[in-house]
Design an enzyme around this catalytic site. Structure first.
Site, short mmCIF file in Angstrom:
data_model
loop_
_atom_site.label_atom_id
_atom_site.label_comp_id
_atom_site.label_asym_id
_atom_site.label_seq_id
_atom_site.Cartn_x
_atom_site.Cartn_y
_atom_site.Cartn_z
N LYS A 164 0.83 -1.21 0.00
CA LYS A 164 0.00 0.00 0.00
C LYS A 164 0.86 1.25 0.00
O LYS A 164 0.69 2.15 -0.84
CB LYS A 164 -0.92 0.02 1.21
CG LYS A 164 -1.90 1.20 1.21
CD LYS A 164 -2.48 1.50 2.57
CE LYS A 164 -1.55 2.42 3.33
NZ LYS A 164 -2.15 2.99 4.55
N ASP A 223 -6.42 1.05 0.98
CA ASP A 223 -6.51 1.45 2.38
C ASP A 223 -7.87 1.01 2.91
O ASP A 223 -8.59 0.26 2.24
CB ASP A 223 -6.28 2.95 2.54
CG ASP A 223 -7.45 3.79 2.03
OD1 ASP A 223 -8.35 3.23 1.35
OD2 ASP A 223 -7.48 5.00 2.30
#
Length: 232
Positions: free
Chosen positions: A130, A148
């Protein structure tokens, strides 16, 4: 349509791209909301954003970067001072270890520069896919899907994926939208999650993608009341 299984792969892809185009119209200014001036600051800010809000990170990083603007200064920083600065973000001891560790690694292995490859970025302390995708997409223009909490929530509500792990969700989303759209699609999903499709009681009556959302109706259905809930 009541479930993802009711769609063909082609229909799912077309729906996802329609959602992306609609969110682009709704949020033309979608962008990374972590304030930064260079790849190093973005990398650190993204690591610090774990389990806290971008707003809180943006309140903390101006003083942090004023004192320690680069990896050399961050790696050499007094740990107690860093912990005090990062205390408002939660998990401050771990985050201090991560930002000092990644700074030292940048100096030792990458000549003090943030690498431009996923394979290199994920070797840094505190950096997963991420964080790497945030840096690659926003600092270097390399497309990446950022998963997220908002993207994960919306991906399930929109039935874009049945997976739970961020890596698997990333793969599913990457298969649905054009590679050139991966970074902006992520920003639009985050904007939508923060402003309309809330974790609790989403503003369904004011949702621009309601027509293509299998979860439409789980939140406030009244258009007037829902519009009053929308943020920004």
């Amino acid at each position: 349509m009541t479930a993802r299984a009711a769609e063909t792969p082609l229909a799912l892809k077309r729906r996802a791209r329609r959602v992306n185009r609609t969110l682009a119209d709704r949020y033309p200014d979608a962008h990374c909301e972590l304030e930064h001036v260079d790849p190093f600051q973005l990398l650190v800010a993204t690591v610090l954003s774990a389990q806290t809000t971008d707003v809180r990170v943006n309140q903390t990083t101006p003083e942090l970067f004023a004192r320690y603007p680069g990896p050399a200064q961050m790696a050499a920083a007094d740990r107690a001072d860093l912990e005090q600065l990062l205390h408002p973000l939660g998990f401050f001891r771990a985050k201090t270890r991560h930002v000092q560790g990644l700074s030292a690694a940048l100096l030792e292995r990458f000549d003090g520069q943030v690498p431009r490859r996923m394979a290199d970025l994920v070797t840094l302390p505190g950096v997963g896919r991420k964080t790497a995708n945030v840096v690659l997409g926003n600092a270097f223009g390399v497309p990446g899907v950022v998963v997220d909490t908002h993207v994960q929530r919306l991906s399930h509500r929109l039935a874009f994926t049945a997976e739970d792990s961020p890596d698997a969700i990333e793969a599913d989303l990457a298969a649905l939208v054009e590679r050139s759209q991966w970074t902006m699609f992520s920003h639009r999903m985050v904007f939508h999650g923060r402003r309309t499709c809330f974790a609790q009681n989403p503003a369904c009556g004011a949702c621009p993608v309601a027509s293509w959302c299998p979860s439409h109706g789980i939140g406030e259905p009244d258009p007037v009341q829902a519009a009053a809930m929308v943020k920004g």
